[in-house]
Design a protein around this motif. Structure first.
Motif, PDB file in Angstrom:
ATOM      1  N   PHE A   1       0.811  -1.214   0.000  1.00  0.00           N
ATOM      2  CA  PHE A   1       0.000   0.000   0.000  1.00  0.00           C
ATOM      3  C   PHE A   1       0.842   1.261   0.000  1.00  0.00           C
ATOM      4  O   PHE A   1       0.389   2.305  -0.449  1.00  0.00           O
ATOM      5  CB  PHE A   1      -0.994  -0.001   1.169  1.00  0.00           C
ATOM      6  CG  PHE A   1      -2.300  -0.568   0.739  1.00  0.00           C
ATOM      7  CD1 PHE A   1      -3.255   0.248   0.163  1.00  0.00           C
ATOM      8  CD2 PHE A   1      -2.542  -1.920   0.836  1.00  0.00           C
ATOM      9  CE1 PHE A   1      -4.443  -0.278  -0.291  1.00  0.00           C
ATOM     10  CE2 PHE A   1      -3.723  -2.454   0.384  1.00  0.00           C
ATOM     11  CZ  PHE A   1      -4.677  -1.635  -0.181  1.00  0.00           C
ATOM     12  N   ARG A   2       2.079   1.155   0.503  1.00  0.00           N
ATOM     13  CA  ARG A   2       2.946   2.329   0.447  1.00  0.00           C
ATOM     14  C   ARG A   2       3.154   2.710  -1.018  1.00  0.00           C
ATOM     15  O   ARG A   2       3.068   3.861  -1.392  1.00  0.00           O
ATOM     16  CB  ARG A   2       4.269   2.020   1.134  1.00  0.00           C
ATOM     17  CG  ARG A   2       5.028   3.267   1.522  1.00  0.00           C
ATOM     18  CD  ARG A   2       6.124   2.937   2.478  1.00  0.00           C
ATOM     19  NE  ARG A   2       6.991   1.889   1.900  1.00  0.00           N
ATOM     20  CZ  ARG A   2       7.734   1.068   2.635  1.00  0.00           C
ATOM     21  NH1 ARG A   2       7.712   1.145   3.942  1.00  0.00           N
ATOM     22  NH2 ARG A   2       8.493   0.166   2.054  1.00  0.00           N
ATOM     23  N   ASP A   3       3.383   1.693  -1.865  1.00  0.00           N
ATOM     24  CA  ASP A   3       3.586   1.965  -3.292  1.00  0.00           C
ATOM     25  C   ASP A   3       2.307   2.482  -3.945  1.00  0.00           C
ATOM     26  O   ASP A   3       2.339   3.443  -4.713  1.00  0.00           O
ATOM     27  CB  ASP A   3       4.054   0.692  -4.017  1.00  0.00           C
ATOM     28  CG  ASP A   3       5.421   0.244  -3.506  1.00  0.00           C
ATOM     29  OD1 ASP A   3       6.096   1.071  -2.856  1.00  0.00           O
ATOM     30  OD2 ASP A   3       5.788  -0.928  -3.735  1.00  0.00           O
ATOM     31  N   ILE A   4       1.183   1.816  -3.628  1.00  0.00           N
ATOM     32  CA  ILE A   4      -0.089   2.245  -4.215  1.00  0.00           C
ATOM     33  C   ILE A   4      -0.377   3.693  -3.806  1.00  0.00           C
ATOM     34  O   ILE A   4      -0.747   4.528  -4.622  1.00  0.00           O
ATOM     35  CB  ILE A   4      -1.234   1.312  -3.771  1.00  0.00           C
ATOM     36  CG1 ILE A   4      -1.040  -0.082  -4.378  1.00  0.00           C
ATOM     37  CG2 ILE A   4      -2.594   1.878  -4.162  1.00  0.00           C
ATOM     38  CD1 ILE A   4      -2.055  -1.111  -3.942  1.00  0.00           C
ATOM     39  N   THR A   5      -0.167   3.972  -2.509  1.00  0.00           N
ATOM     40  CA  THR A   5      -0.442   5.309  -1.999  1.00  0.00           C
ATOM     41  C   THR A   5       0.426   6.354  -2.695  1.00  0.00           C
ATOM     42  O   THR A   5      -0.052   7.427  -3.053  1.00  0.00           O
ATOM     43  CB  THR A   5      -0.195   5.338  -0.478  1.00  0.00           C
ATOM     44  OG1 THR A   5      -1.011   4.335   0.109  1.00  0.00           O
ATOM     45  CG2 THR A   5      -0.550   6.678   0.111  1.00  0.00           C
ATOM     46  N   ARG A   6       1.713   6.011  -2.912  1.00  0.00           N
ATOM     47  CA  ARG A   6       2.595   6.980  -3.579  1.00  0.00           C
ATOM     48  C   ARG A   6       2.088   7.274  -4.982  1.00  0.00           C
ATOM     49  O   ARG A   6       2.109   8.424  -5.429  1.00  0.00           O
ATOM     50  CB  ARG A   6       4.020   6.442  -3.621  1.00  0.00           C
ATOM     51  CG  ARG A   6       4.611   6.546  -2.238  1.00  0.00           C
ATOM     52  CD  ARG A   6       6.110   6.460  -2.183  1.00  0.00           C
ATOM     53  NE  ARG A   6       6.463   6.631  -0.775  1.00  0.00           N
ATOM     54  CZ  ARG A   6       7.417   5.963  -0.159  1.00  0.00           C
ATOM     55  NH1 ARG A   6       8.144   5.089  -0.834  1.00  0.00           N
ATOM     56  NH2 ARG A   6       7.672   6.184   1.102  1.00  0.00           N
ATOM     57  N   ASP A   7       1.631   6.221  -5.676  1.00  0.00           N
ATOM     58  CA  ASP A   7       1.081   6.430  -7.021  1.00  0.00           C
ATOM     59  C   ASP A   7      -0.154   7.321  -6.983  1.00  0.00           C
ATOM     60  O   ASP A   7      -0.325   8.198  -7.827  1.00  0.00           O
ATOM     61  CB  ASP A   7       0.702   5.076  -7.654  1.00  0.00           C
ATOM     62  CG  ASP A   7       1.915   4.378  -8.245  1.00  0.00           C
ATOM     63  OD1 ASP A   7       2.974   5.049  -8.358  1.00  0.00           O
ATOM     64  OD2 ASP A   7       1.818   3.183  -8.576  1.00  0.00           O
ATOM     65  N   VAL A   8      -1.006   7.059  -5.989  1.00  0.00           N
ATOM     66  CA  VAL A   8      -2.231   7.864  -5.873  1.00  0.00           C
ATOM     67  C   VAL A   8      -1.866   9.318  -5.585  1.00  0.00           C
ATOM     68  O   VAL A   8      -2.370  10.241  -6.225  1.00  0.00           O
ATOM     69  CB  VAL A   8      -3.158   7.300  -4.764  1.00  0.00           C
ATOM     70  CG1 VAL A   8      -4.320   8.242  -4.487  1.00  0.00           C
ATOM     71  CG2 VAL A   8      -3.682   5.929  -5.160  1.00  0.00           C
ATOM     72  N   VAL A   9      -0.953   9.517  -4.623  1.00  0.00           N
ATOM     73  CA  VAL A   9      -0.550  10.885  -4.260  1.00  0.00           C
ATOM     74  C   VAL A   9       0.064  11.593  -5.463  1.00  0.00           C
ATOM     75  O   VAL A   9      -0.259  12.755  -5.753  1.00  0.00           O
ATOM     76  CB  VAL A   9       0.442  10.853  -3.074  1.00  0.00           C
ATOM     77  CG1 VAL A   9       1.055  12.231  -2.846  1.00  0.00           C
ATOM     78  CG2 VAL A   9      -0.259  10.377  -1.818  1.00  0.00           C
ATOM     79  N   ALA A  10       0.903  10.855  -6.205  1.00  0.00           N
ATOM     80  CA  ALA A  10       1.546  11.462  -7.381  1.00  0.00           C
ATOM     81  C   ALA A  10       0.494  11.858  -8.411  1.00  0.00           C
ATOM     82  O   ALA A  10       0.531  12.967  -8.965  1.00  0.00           O
ATOM     83  CB  ALA A  10       2.538  10.482  -7.993  1.00  0.00           C
ATOM     84  N   ALA A  11      -0.470  10.965  -8.626  1.00  0.00           N
ATOM     85  CA  ALA A  11      -1.515  11.259  -9.614  1.00  0.00           C
ATOM     86  C   ALA A  11      -2.341  12.462  -9.182  1.00  0.00           C
ATOM     87  O   ALA A  11      -2.670  13.332  -9.989  1.00  0.00           O
ATOM     88  CB  ALA A  11      -2.426  10.043  -9.789  1.00  0.00           C
ATOM     89  N   VAL A  12      -2.634  12.523  -7.880  1.00  0.00           N
ATOM     90  CA  VAL A  12      -3.475  13.604  -7.366  1.00  0.00           C
ATOM     91  C   VAL A  12      -2.749  14.940  -7.426  1.00  0.00           C
ATOM     92  O   VAL A  12      -3.301  15.945  -7.872  1.00  0.00           O
ATOM     93  CB  VAL A  12      -3.911  13.286  -5.917  1.00  0.00           C
ATOM     94  CG1 VAL A  12      -4.541  14.498  -5.265  1.00  0.00           C
ATOM     95  CG2 VAL A  12      -4.868  12.106  -5.906  1.00  0.00           C
ATOM     96  N   SER A  13      -1.480  14.961  -7.005  1.00  0.00           N
ATOM     97  CA  SER A  13      -0.781  16.242  -6.997  1.00  0.00           C
ATOM     98  C   SER A  13      -0.377  16.640  -8.418  1.00  0.00           C
ATOM     99  O   SER A  13      -0.250  17.821  -8.722  1.00  0.00           O
ATOM    100  CB  SER A  13       0.428  16.200  -6.062  1.00  0.00           C
ATOM    101  OG  SER A  13       1.159  15.020  -6.301  1.00  0.00           O
ATOM    102  N   GLY A  14      -0.199  15.640  -9.288  1.00  0.00           N
ATOM    103  CA  GLY A  14       0.083  15.943 -10.690  1.00  0.00           C
ATOM    104  C   GLY A  14      -1.040  16.726 -11.336  1.00  0.00           C
ATOM    105  O   GLY A  14      -0.809  17.629 -12.139  1.00  0.00           O
ATOM    106  N   GLN A  15      -2.283  16.385 -10.920  1.00  0.00           N
ATOM    107  CA  GLN A  15      -3.444  17.101 -11.465  1.00  0.00           C
ATOM    108  C   GLN A  15      -3.497  18.533 -10.986  1.00  0.00           C
ATOM    109  O   GLN A  15      -3.874  19.439 -11.720  1.00  0.00           O
ATOM    110  CB  GLN A  15      -4.727  16.458 -10.947  1.00  0.00           C
ATOM    111  CG  GLN A  15      -5.177  15.280 -11.728  1.00  0.00           C
ATOM    112  CD  GLN A  15      -6.278  14.585 -10.954  1.00  0.00           C
ATOM    113  OE1 GLN A  15      -6.925  15.173 -10.094  1.00  0.00           O
ATOM    114  NE2 GLN A  15      -6.478  13.339 -11.256  1.00  0.00           N
ATOM    115  N   ALA A  16      -3.149  18.686  -9.684  1.00  0.00           N
ATOM    116  CA  ALA A  16      -3.332  19.989  -9.063  1.00  0.00           C
ATOM    117  C   ALA A  16      -2.432  21.037  -9.696  1.00  0.00           C
ATOM    118  O   ALA A  16      -2.788  22.197  -9.789  1.00  0.00           O
ATOM    119  CB  ALA A  16      -3.065  19.892  -7.563  1.00  0.00           C
ATOM    120  N   THR A  17      -1.227  20.626 -10.129  1.00  0.00           N
ATOM    121  CA  THR A  17      -0.288  21.609 -10.667  1.00  0.00           C
ATOM    122  C   THR A  17      -0.573  21.889 -12.145  1.00  0.00           C
ATOM    123  O   THR A  17      -1.127  21.081 -12.830  1.00  0.00           O
ATOM    124  CB  THR A  17       1.166  21.108 -10.547  1.00  0.00           C
ATOM    125  OG1 THR A  17       1.240  19.783 -11.073  1.00  0.00           O
ATOM    126  CG2 THR A  17       1.609  21.120  -9.113  1.00  0.00           C
TER     127      THR A  17
END
Lengths: 306, 342
Positions: free
Chosen positions: A290-306
């Motif tokens: 889940f650490r890996d899954i979470t990092r992917d999710v966080v990256a996808a989410v913050s990628g959108q924001a910028t």
């Protein structure tokens, strides 16, 4: 409205029941919290809420404050160890008896979902995870509608879609992916749950519900595949009884050795462990996945924001 | 004061009069309102944009004139059984299809399956008839026949594309369920098995109210052993009690798993609170049996084959056959007449 101070909203969806939406939500929340984010969980499964049970807070009640309902805290933020706060809201907290059936038709469910989205005092949150019931009906339509109307631009990051590997499950989950397309909900990715079971006796991995269906489906729909999560009875034990996970030496899950030398040290496992769920979860084999899954999710989410 | 849902009267009201409860409006009626109780409620031109629209659309429009029609249509069916569970993914559809296959092994018995899971229909795939469509004749819609004596009806047969989402609110789902009962030419049947979605909401209330007059033999409740599932199943049994549906018994599915490598049996979904057996005892209802988790059941379902035909010698098959006989017994039938001993 109550979501104003929430940075990102992530939905956890699946067309199929019992694939582990709630346990994936739980683990995403724990992992995000371990990364230092403040997290809230909103459980809109009105007729079968599981979140209170999974966090062991079934007897908790929601309190009323001026301006709305206060969610039930799971643990507070601990800046020293880098853990973010975690709180939940579920219909389970509003029931008199845990066995009571909630017999509601659509309009009443719609009203409740709206109320959950507008009347809960979440405060400052990095992530709000919304756990949903199976299907593409009242709760989902109301959720999509209300978010479309009320959420700030860019606030709804998208959906994590959960499936199990077998074709009977992916057939329903494909319907959910089409629901996301029709309602304009961005799909962050697909998680394949119950992907294999490692025998605690011989460490042989059996694909109880076959394997790979989630990845194939993600490819077919052109969405990201976030990873596969095996069945870990130790995780079930952790949430059901609060027992800290221990694995026999040599247990390999997704290519990582998670066995611990202390497995034979019975006294440690038997004593009632009063540490927080989030602390015990660190010992669970799924935490790494889940650490890996979470990092992917966080990256996808913050990628959108910028 | 802590907010809570302490309104037991309300639940009774929904159950006994699901199609007659007065609509509760959230806003004043607009100009040119057709009236919340009229036929056009929620559908008239003036309803567009009205905050009451959804409420009115699902509101009752007088006593349902279709119930006698349904009762007449189903008069040739001897036994009606519901397959329920509060929890999703525990094997309701798998069990329904296995039960149907088991009944259908007797050539003299005709079986029908009605799939009321509108948003996630699984029966057609498990029966290997996913690509079929419904034929309409003068007598009504014809079920899709899997075997000569086994017919199926599901929303899946009506979708233009296999993966289309059915994005419907409650009233529309209720409408389709009514059509499945009213317009489908079920004919003379020994058993009609009704597969349901998880939960205690529109589909369940509709099935219950539409079938009340023609009589239901009872419900088989499916669960898995862990408490997270039992929690929701308890709610479903509470629903059955309140709705006056007889619970024939509980089946525990995915109970134990034998490693194909070392033959060690592990509890994948641990029964930390005693599993289905303890729940049955607590609720004072029969326990019909436990079926072990066998990956081949899932495989057979994926390929639309009958698990009984593919793996007749497996332990799961033996356990399932015993459960089928127990279901028959609870309905007051002779076990041998339902499924003869091999």
């Amino acid at each position: 409205m109550s979501l104003d101070k929430v940075k990102h909203i992530v939905l956890v969806l699946s067309g199929k029941g019992g694939v582990g939406k709630s346990s994936i939500t739980t683990q995403l929340a724990l992992s995000l919290s371990l990364e230092g984010h403040s997290v809230g969980i909103l459980d809109i499964d009105l007729t079968g809420p599981s979140i209170p049970r999974l966090f062991g807070i079934e007897s908790a009640k929601v309190t009323q404050a001026p301006g709305g309902w206060v969610p039930v805290p799971v643990h507070a933020a601990n800046p020293a160890s880098g853990v973010g706060s975690l709180s939940c809201m579920s219909l389970g907290f509003l029931l008199r008896e845990r066995g009571d059936a909630v017999v509601w038709r659509g309009p009443k469910k719609t009203a409740m979902v709206r109320q959950f989205l507008t009347d809960v005092l979440w405060g400052e949150l990095d992530y709000l995870l919304i756990d949903t019931p199976p299907g593409t009906s009242d709760e989902h339509i109301s959720l999509a509608e209300t978010l479309l109307k009320n959420a700030l631009p860019g606030q709804v990051a998208g959906a994590v879609v959960v499936t199990t590997p077998q074709a009977v499950a992916t057939a329903d989950v494909k319907k959910e992916l089409n629901f996301c397309v029709k309602t304009g909900i961005n799909v962050i990715g697909v998680v394949e749950n119950m992907s294999g079971f490692v025998c605690p006796n011989c460490s042989e991995c059996t694909n109880v519900f076959s394997k790979g269906g989630g990845e194939v489906m993600a490819q077919e729909f052109g969405v990201k595949f976030l990873g596969s999560v095996p069945i870990d009875p130790q995780f079930v034990m952790l949430v059901e009884t609060g027992k800290r996970p221990v694995y026999p030496v040599g247990t390999e899950i997704n290519g990582h050795d998670v066995g611990s030398a202390q497995a034979s040290d019975k006294s440690a496992a038997d004593t009632k462990d009063s540490s927080l769920l989030v602390e015990k979860y660190k010992d669970c084999s799924l935490c790494r996945i889940f650490r890996d899954i979470t990092r992917d999710v966080v990256a996808a989410v913050s990628g959108q924001a910028t | 004061m802590a907010p809570s849902l302490e309104m037991p009267d309300n639940v009774q009201d929904v159950l006994s009069n699901p199609l007659k409860a007065a609509p509760k409006l959230v806003a004043p009626e607009p100009e040119h309102c057709p009236g919340p109780e009229s036929e056009a409620a929620g559908q008239a031109d003036s309803c567009a944009g009205c905050p009451n629209q959804a409420i009115c659309a699902s509101a009752p429009k007088g006593p349902d004139p279709d119930i006698p029609v349904i009762t007449a249509r189903l008069s040739g069916i001897k036994h009606k059984v519901l397959i329920l569970s509060g929890k999703g993914g525990v094997g309701k559809s798998t069990f329904t299809s296995l039960l149907a296959h088991a009944f259908a092994t007797n050539q003299d018995i005709t079986v029908g399956i009605m799939d009321t899971d509108i948003c996630g229909p699984s029966i057609p795939k498990m029966m290997g008839v996913e690509a079929e469509t419904i034929h309409v004749s003068g007598a009504g819609w014809s079920p899709v026949w899997v075997l000569e004596n086994l017919g199926v009806m599901s929303v899946q047969f009506m979708l233009p594309n296999r993966d289309d989402a059915v994005i419907w609110r409650g009233p529309k789902k209720n409408g389709l369920i009514k059509q499945f009962l009213k317009d489908v030419e079920w004919g003379d049947m020994d058993f009609l098995l009704v597969d349901t979605p998880p939960g205690t909401s529109d589909e369940h209330l509709s099935v219950n109210s539409f079938l009340k007059e023609s009589g239901v033999d009872g419900a088989v409740v499916v669960t898995t052993p862990q408490e997270v599932a039992l929690l929701d199943v308890r709610k479903e049994i509470d629903f059955c009690r309140k709705a006056g549906i007889k619970v024939l018994g509980i089946v525990e599915n995915m109970s134990g798993f034998v490693c194909p490598n070392c033959k060690h049996e592990s509890q994948i979904f641990q029964a930390t609170t005693g599993g289905g057996r303890a729940l049955a005892k607590e609720m004072n209802i029969p326990f019909l049996g436990a079926v072990p988790l066998d990956p081949r059941i899932g495989m057979a379902s994926d390929y639309g084959e009958s698990f009984f035909d593919s793996w007749p010698d497996s332990p799961a098959c033996t356990a399932l056959k015993n459960v089928v006989r127990r279901v028959g017994e609870e309905m007051g039938l002779k076990a041998e007449s339902v499924l003869p001993e091999d």
